[in-house]
Design a protein around this motif. Structure first.
Motif, mmCIF file in Angstrom:
data_model
loop_
_atom_site.group_PDB
_atom_site.id
_atom_site.type_symbol
_atom_site.label_atom_id
_atom_site.label_comp_id
_atom_site.label_asym_id
_atom_site.label_seq_id
_atom_site.Cartn_x
_atom_site.Cartn_y
_atom_site.Cartn_z
ATOM 1 N N ARG A 192 34.443 -23.763 7.807
ATOM 2 C CA ARG A 192 34.805 -24.923 6.983
ATOM 3 C C ARG A 192 36.053 -24.664 6.138
ATOM 4 O O ARG A 192 36.811 -25.583 5.834
ATOM 5 N N PHE A 224 39.174 -26.066 7.752
ATOM 6 C CA PHE A 224 39.297 -27.490 8.083
ATOM 7 C C PHE A 224 40.621 -28.086 7.595
ATOM 8 O O PHE A 224 41.296 -28.804 8.336
ATOM 9 N N GLU A 263 43.351 -30.170 9.720
ATOM 10 C CA GLU A 263 43.532 -31.595 9.437
ATOM 11 C C GLU A 263 44.984 -31.917 9.073
ATOM 12 O O GLU A 263 45.501 -32.985 9.420
ATOM 13 N N GLY A 319 31.209 -27.348 11.850
ATOM 14 C CA GLY A 319 31.868 -26.050 11.756
ATOM 15 C C GLY A 319 31.366 -25.074 12.803
ATOM 16 O O GLY A 319 30.540 -25.410 13.663
#
Length: 272
Positions: free
Chosen positions: A227, A230, A234, A258
């Motif tokens: 996580r 991320f 993104e 995840g």
């Protein structure tokens, strides 16, 4: 550290008692610890670490395995394994690993016989015994020994020993074969393995650290990362999606759950 050194003495004593050995060597932390410890315990004449080469072994992992062996003066041999010639392996049922390991160990046992080795060993640790590991059945059937598991070493013990030995990969994330990324029931092909390998290499190139899997679901790629990674993905998602499209995936998604081990088994359970 003190505990790791005493554990290593115990491992060397165990290995010395084997006489001579052939190791299934991937370059991962488990087999690397065994390779370095066995080289010290048995010497160059009574030990060899063997790399099984096929399309399911990432090129980067092969390079890492060879470099580590060279650095620690571990004698190595390489053999071509033919699991991709076996239709039972290509069918990619949940017991796929059984057919791969049967192929690998049969070849290593033959090599060991040629060299007069007393035993074939692998890097299974005690934690591995608690997971879905169809390959363990082949290991047991063919009489391959697992020193780390037999001594009760868990993954944390292996990493501590690797650090004490000065292995640069002591904290490297697990890196099972590329076929483990392909959804069960979806045929294993060299092209799909290449897509997974290229996708993961690209993500490493943009800075993804820690555990990483590109799960191949046919037309879709599912990216599993910690996580904490991320935001990195993104921020570059358009670029990432375009790259995966170029690799041949129609769609790519960042798995919201995840990274987790065995996620393809969960998918299988949900489908049944």
């Amino acid at each position: 550290y003190v505990s790791a050194m005493s554990d290593l003495e115990q491992l060397r004593s165990y290995l010395t008692a084997l006489g001579s050995a052939v190791l299934g060597y991937s370059g991962g932390v488990d087999s690397a610890v065994l390779a370095v410890a066995a080289r010290a315990a048995l010497g160059r004449d009574r030990f060899v670490a063997v790399i099984g080469r096929s399309a399911s072994l990432p090129a980067e992992q092969h390079t890492q395995a060879v470099e580590l062996a060279r650095r620690f003066d571990v004698p190595i041999a390489e053999i071509e394994t033919r699991e991709l010639d076996d239709p039972r392996y290509l069918a990619n049922a949940p017991d796929r690993c059984y057919f791969c390991k049967t192929e690998l160990w049969t070849r290593l046992i033959g090599l060991g016989r040629e060299r007069g080795a007393d035993v074939v060993i692998d890097g299974t640790n005690a934690d591995d015994l608690l997971e879905h590991r169809p390959g363990a059945r082949a290991t047991a059937e063919l009489g391959v020994r697992s020193p780390l598991a037999e001594l009760g070493w868990r993954k944390r013990d292996v990493r501590a020993a690797a650090r004490a030995l000065g292995l640069p990969t002591w904290n490297a994330p697990a890196a099972p074969c590329l076929s483990s990324r392909v959804r069960y029931g979806l045929a294993i092909t060299p092209e799909r393995l290449r897509q997974v390998e290229a996708g993961e290499a690209y993500l490493r190139g943009v800075g993804v650290a820690g555990d990483l899997r590109v799960r191949h679901h046919g037309s879709q790629a599912r990216i599993e990362v910690a996580r904490s990674e991320f935001a990195r993905l993104e921020a570059r998602w358009e670029e990432i999606a375009a790259h995966f499209n170029a690799l041949g995936f129609a769609t790519v998604v960042l798995d919201p759950a995840g990274y987790r081990r065995g996620s393809l088994l969960t998918v299988l359970d949900q489908a049944s």
